[in-house]
Write a protein that holds these residues in place. Structure first.
Motif, short mmCIF file in Angstrom:
data_model
loop_
_atom_site.label_atom_id
_atom_site.label_comp_id
_atom_site.label_asym_id
_atom_site.label_seq_id
_atom_site.Cartn_x
_atom_site.Cartn_y
_atom_site.Cartn_z
N LYS A 103 -117.71 17.43 44.73
CA LYS A 103 -119.10 17.06 44.94
C LYS A 103 -119.59 16.03 43.95
N ASP A 104 -119.01 16.03 42.74
CA ASP A 104 -119.50 15.13 41.71
C ASP A 104 -118.58 13.93 41.50
N SER A 105 -117.65 13.69 42.40
CA SER A 105 -116.78 12.52 42.28
C SER A 105 -117.45 11.30 42.87
N ILE A 106 -117.06 10.13 42.37
CA ILE A 106 -117.60 8.88 42.91
C ILE A 106 -117.26 8.75 44.39
N PHE A 107 -116.03 9.11 44.74
CA PHE A 107 -115.61 9.03 46.13
C PHE A 107 -116.46 9.94 47.02
N GLY A 108 -116.69 11.17 46.55
CA GLY A 108 -117.52 12.10 47.30
C GLY A 108 -118.93 11.58 47.47
N LEU A 109 -119.46 10.93 46.43
CA LEU A 109 -120.80 10.37 46.49
C LEU A 109 -120.88 9.23 47.51
N PRO A 155 -126.07 5.89 34.72
CA PRO A 155 -127.37 5.91 35.38
C PRO A 155 -127.33 5.36 36.81
N THR A 156 -126.40 4.46 37.09
CA THR A 156 -126.31 3.89 38.43
C THR A 156 -125.93 4.96 39.44
N SER A 157 -125.05 5.88 39.05
CA SER A 157 -124.69 6.99 39.94
C SER A 157 -125.90 7.86 40.22
N LEU A 158 -126.68 8.10 39.17
CA LEU A 158 -127.87 8.90 39.34
C LEU A 158 -128.89 8.20 40.25
N ALA A 159 -128.93 6.86 40.18
CA ALA A 159 -129.83 6.09 41.04
C ALA A 159 -129.45 6.28 42.50
N VAL A 160 -128.15 6.33 42.77
CA VAL A 160 -127.69 6.58 44.14
C VAL A 160 -128.13 7.97 44.59
N GLU A 161 -127.97 8.95 43.69
CA GLU A 161 -128.38 10.32 44.00
C GLU A 161 -129.88 10.40 44.31
N VAL A 162 -130.66 9.68 43.53
CA VAL A 162 -132.12 9.70 43.73
C VAL A 162 -132.48 9.16 45.11
N GLN A 163 -131.83 8.07 45.52
CA GLN A 163 -132.11 7.50 46.84
C GLN A 163 -131.64 8.43 47.96
N LEU A 164 -130.53 9.10 47.74
CA LEU A 164 -130.06 10.08 48.73
C LEU A 164 -131.07 11.22 48.86
N GLU A 165 -131.62 11.64 47.74
CA GLU A 165 -132.62 12.71 47.76
C GLU A 165 -133.88 12.25 48.49
N ARG A 166 -134.27 11.01 48.26
CA ARG A 166 -135.44 10.46 48.97
C ARG A 166 -135.19 10.43 50.47
N LEU A 167 -133.98 10.07 50.84
CA LEU A 167 -133.65 10.00 52.26
C LEU A 167 -133.66 11.39 52.88
N ARG A 168 -133.12 12.37 52.16
CA ARG A 168 -133.14 13.75 52.66
C ARG A 168 -134.57 14.25 52.81
N SER A 169 -135.43 13.89 51.86
CA SER A 169 -136.83 14.32 51.92
C SER A 169 -137.54 13.68 53.11
N SER A 175 -127.66 16.82 40.40
CA SER A 175 -127.11 16.67 39.06
C SER A 175 -125.65 16.25 39.10
N LEU A 176 -125.28 15.43 38.17
CA LEU A 176 -123.90 15.00 37.98
C LEU A 176 -123.49 15.35 36.56
N PRO A 177 -122.20 15.31 36.27
CA PRO A 177 -121.74 15.69 34.94
C PRO A 177 -122.42 14.90 33.83
N THR A 178 -122.54 15.53 32.67
CA THR A 178 -123.13 14.87 31.51
C THR A 178 -122.37 13.59 31.22
N ASP A 195 -124.17 -0.88 45.76
CA ASP A 195 -123.51 -2.13 45.36
C ASP A 195 -123.44 -2.25 43.84
N ASP A 196 -124.52 -1.84 43.16
CA ASP A 196 -124.50 -1.84 41.69
C ASP A 196 -123.41 -0.90 41.17
#
Length: 267
Positions: free
Chosen positions: A153-159, A18-32, A11-14, A56-57
């Motif tokens: 944890k929720d910063s763009i740089f941290g991501l 959506p592009t940030s969330l897309a990155v998170e989703v792919q990271l979660e897939r990689l972890r899985s 989760s990221l801040p409200t 890149d997006d």
């Protein structure tokens, strides 16, 4: 594959784009995929490629560019160079391994009169590549950026730093599979070379199996046994080819990511 990135909430801040969330989703897939027993290197590389497409997006967004300070940009640029270097080195090692396998296949098919020498060449070449993979792996671990645990944890740089860490994790896992730490793929060949050791999976075992084959050469006198060895080698070649192609795709994505970082820095 050993996990190399810290666990974080998806989760990221409200209001997060959506592009940030897309990155998170792919990271979660990689972890899985890291914890999945059925995951292979091709699957992980495919996810990594999609992850960098999302990155890149993300880098094209004005909000992303504004959120990064000069020092952050420089850190990310340096990290992108290290990622390119390890990806390129890993790709080259896999390409050379594939060439070794193809060469041995060719020798078996043409029933080379000097098969003993051909086996020795194969063993010597793969041993050299194992050492190179081990050296590259050690160099990679030393060159990685410090852990990003202190970053928000929720910063763009941290991501983005987490993406960098995840990328290194995939490459290091591939290098480990070659250096001998984990190498289930090589059992495809070794189990056909000497039935006594069907369960052995480390690449290093392939060396001893081939040396045993070289000593007796009984297997090469049997058409059936030769075909079994060739089948194993062909499976190995296909696996290496797939990984090499995926590494090439990931490398191109990393180049694009690096260009985006440089463009941000220069504007």
């Amino acid at each position: 594959m050993a996990a190399t990135s810290h666990v974080r909430s998806i989760s990221l801040p409200t209001g997060t784009h959506p592009t940030s969330l897309a990155v998170e989703v792919q990271l979660e897939r990689l972890r899985s995929s890291e914890s999945a027993s059925t995951a292979d290197s091709t699957t992980q590389l495919n996810i990594l490629r999609e992850l960098h497409e999302c990155v890149d997006d993300l880098l094209q967004l004005p909000a992303t560019q504004k959120s990064l300070s000069k020092s952050m940009e420089e850190s990310l640029i340096n990290g992108s160079l290290r990622s390119l270097e390890i990806c390129g080195a890993t790709r080259e090692i896999f390409a050379q391994l594939k060439d070794c396998v193809k060469s041995l296949e060719s020798s078996l098919r043409r029933k080379s009169s000097d098969l003993t020498s051909e086996i020795e060449t194969f063993v010597s070449s793969t041993k050299r590549l194992r050492k190179l993979a081990c050296k590259t792996l050690k160099s990679s671990k030393k060159s990685k950026s410090p852990a990003a645990d202190l970053e928000p944890k929720d910063s763009i740089f941290g991501l983005l730093r987490e993406v960098e860490s995840a990328s290194f994790g995939v490459f290091e896992s591939l290098l480990s599979s070659v250096s001998g730490a984990e190498s289930s793929g090589w059992s495809v060949v070794s189990k056909y070379l000497k039935s006594k050791q069907d369960k052995e999976s480390e690449m290093g075992k392939l060396q001893s199996e081939l040396m045993a084959l070289k000593s007796s050469l009984r297997a090469v006198n049997s058409v059936e046994e030769v075909q079994k060895v060739l089948k194993g080698l062909k499976g190995m070649e296909w696996s290496l080819q797939e990984s090499e192609e995926e590494l090439e795709c990931v490398y191109r994505k990393l180049v694009k990511t690096r260009v985006s970082f440089l463009n941000i820095l220069n504007h």
